[in-house]
Scaffold this active site. Sequence first.
Site, PDB file in Angstrom:
ATOM      1  N   GLY A 244     -15.065  79.121 -18.525  1.00 49.96           N
ATOM      2  CA  GLY A 244     -14.726  80.281 -19.999  1.00 49.96           C
ATOM      3  C   GLY A 244     -15.089  79.869 -21.070  1.00 49.96           C
ATOM      4  O   GLY A 244     -13.802  78.307 -21.443  1.00 49.96           O
ATOM      5  N   ASP A 245     -15.186  79.825 -22.692  1.00 50.68           N
ATOM      6  CA  ASP A 245     -15.126  78.456 -23.139  1.00 50.68           C
ATOM      7  C   ASP A 245     -13.997  78.695 -24.424  1.00 50.68           C
ATOM      8  O   ASP A 245     -14.820  77.942 -25.064  1.00 50.68           O
ATOM      9  CB  ASP A 245     -16.197  79.434 -23.965  1.00 50.68           C
ATOM     10  CG  ASP A 245     -15.884  80.969 -24.573  1.00 50.68           C
ATOM     11  OD1 ASP A 245     -15.553  81.587 -24.932  1.00 50.68           O
ATOM     12  OD2 ASP A 245     -17.047  81.694 -25.459  1.00 50.68           O
TER      13      ASP A 245
ATOM     14  N   TYR B  65      -0.299  71.207 -16.433  1.00 58.86           N
ATOM     15  CA  TYR B  65      -1.542  71.650 -17.652  1.00 58.86           C
ATOM     16  C   TYR B  65      -1.340  73.145 -17.867  1.00 58.86           C
ATOM     17  O   TYR B  65      -1.531  73.200 -19.637  1.00 58.86           O
ATOM     18  CB  TYR B  65      -2.593  71.686 -16.707  1.00 58.86           C
ATOM     19  CG  TYR B  65      -4.119  72.675 -16.981  1.00 58.86           C
ATOM     20  CD1 TYR B  65      -4.614  72.316 -18.154  1.00 58.86           C
ATOM     21  CD2 TYR B  65      -4.258  73.615 -16.534  1.00 58.86           C
ATOM     22  CE1 TYR B  65      -5.761  72.827 -17.839  1.00 58.86           C
ATOM     23  CE2 TYR B  65      -5.222  74.519 -16.387  1.00 58.86           C
ATOM     24  CZ  TYR B  65      -6.124  74.562 -17.282  1.00 58.86           C
ATOM     25  OH  TYR B  65      -6.791  74.475 -17.456  1.00 58.86           O
TER      26      TYR B  65
ATOM     27  N   ASP C  59      31.610  68.956 -31.535  1.00 56.27           N
ATOM     28  CA  ASP C  59      31.386  68.993 -29.877  1.00 56.27           C
ATOM     29  C   ASP C  59      32.722  68.883 -29.076  1.00 56.27           C
ATOM     30  O   ASP C  59      32.776  68.094 -28.429  1.00 56.27           O
ATOM     31  CB  ASP C  59      29.998  68.156 -29.393  1.00 56.27           C
ATOM     32  CG  ASP C  59      29.729  67.796 -27.851  1.00 56.27           C
ATOM     33  OD1 ASP C  59      30.050  69.243 -27.682  1.00 56.27           O
ATOM     34  OD2 ASP C  59      28.984  67.040 -27.702  1.00 56.27           O
TER      35      ASP C  59
ATOM     36  N   TYR D  65     -10.819  66.982 -13.037  1.00 58.36           N
ATOM     37  CA  TYR D  65     -11.924  67.540 -11.839  1.00 58.36           C
ATOM     38  C   TYR D  65     -12.358  65.853 -10.935  1.00 58.36           C
ATOM     39  O   TYR D  65     -13.184  66.241 -10.381  1.00 58.36           O
ATOM     40  CB  TYR D  65     -12.621  68.333 -12.186  1.00 58.36           C
ATOM     41  CG  TYR D  65     -12.959  69.667 -13.610  1.00 58.36           C
ATOM     42  CD1 TYR D  65     -12.087  69.295 -14.042  1.00 58.36           C
ATOM     43  CD2 TYR D  65     -13.997  70.679 -12.726  1.00 58.36           C
ATOM     44  CE1 TYR D  65     -11.831  70.794 -14.504  1.00 58.36           C
ATOM     45  CE2 TYR D  65     -13.273  71.645 -12.738  1.00 58.36           C
ATOM     46  CZ  TYR D  65     -12.620  72.697 -14.292  1.00 58.36           C
ATOM     47  OH  TYR D  65     -12.136  73.505 -14.632  1.00 58.36           O
TER      48      TYR D  65
END
Length: 432
Positions: A90-91, A43, A205, A75
């Site tokens: 918080g918004d 998260y 490579d 949650y």
Amino acid sequence: MKTVYTCFATDVIHAGHLNIINEAQKYGRVVVGCLSDRASIRYNRFPTVSEDKRIEMYGEIEGVDSVILQNDMFYEDVIESLHPDYVIHGDNWVKGPESSIRAHVIELVSAYGGEVIDVPYTFNEDVKKVDMQIKEKLSMPEYRRKRLRQLISMTDIVKAMEAHSGLTGLSVEKTVVEGENGMLDQFDAMWISSLCDSTAKGKPDIELVDMTSRFRTIEDITEVTTKPIIFDGDTGGLAEHFVYTVRTLERLGVSAVIIEDKTGLKKNSLFGTEVEQTQADIEDFSAKIRAGKKAQLTDDFMIIARIESLILERGMEDALKRAEAFVAAGADGIMIHSRRKTPDEILEFCDRFREKDKTTPIVVVPSSYNTITENELVAHGVNIVIYANQLTRAAFPAMQKTAEDILRYHRAKEVDDRLMSIKDIITLIDEI
Ligand code: SPV
Ligand code: MG
């Protein structure tokens, strides 16, 4: 007395968090959730303070009644057990990737008459400074280096994406998406691919881009990112040189080097048997691993042995025999590679390896067998998945097409719609 719940996913308490607690107290008894390590990784960002310490720290804030662990980003676990009357946040979660979490919380609490309260998000110089301090702690070599081992123990599968420059590093660092289930997701680590590092320099490579240049690429990336690094060390070169490479990588804060059991002129594995490639002798390669392990100064650094038996069509038994020998020589992980379209041989290897060895991390690179999902890999005991070259393969065709179209139309208007705006490109890089 009503219950007010808020979830914190921070390592440092600043004015913004105190403001939330103050507001929350106006509505009732304040319970703070500590987002678990596992959920934080997906998260937010890697926690620099342990779960226990965070719980203790949140509990010491004046006005906090109790602290509980929140395991679910959405949650669900806390709302089910606590049934808070209010969830306060918080918004900043009203818009952007976190808005899906907010929507889910509203749905959960309104089922029993609960409410969500959004308080104005605090973003001042102090908050900015704390943010920078956390970033600094995350990006310093001693913290970054150990993070791969920590991630392996904290998450089912570590997801590494190719990076070969500051810009691609930033892309791996910052890309966050909301998945089908609304869950946020992001990469855990960066893979500094020899193929992409060479290709970005217009070189083949074949271990032609020397280590000094490869180290410079690492520095370009570490300057602007915080995620741990897995370095593609090709064959590792001579054992006498490899020991020096190990020391430098450790000092640069790299978490792991992967070396492949080939000798002579190394070609990219995806050529398979179309080109001449020689597999290293088991004893010689084991000696290189032992030398590297003896040279490293920290316990954090990992040397991962990459087995090319399936690429070179030497068979499963050879691959398993090598894996056992390389682990015995001290390898901290095994990377098994394949260029088949289907994952069968990789899965057989993983299952058979896991019958005898339950703990040594397994690394895979599903470039050709790309239908396999991360969950399927987890079910077969894989610990790290590397998306080895997709950013380079996405960028080059886009550049090529744009170059062609500008030549075709004798102006740039026709390509403009598919370009990032000038405003976005000049603000893409954060200012310090
Ligand atoms: C790389 O990304 O450089 C690798 C993986 O070594 S592969 O290209 O598949 O060999
Ligand atoms: Mg490579």
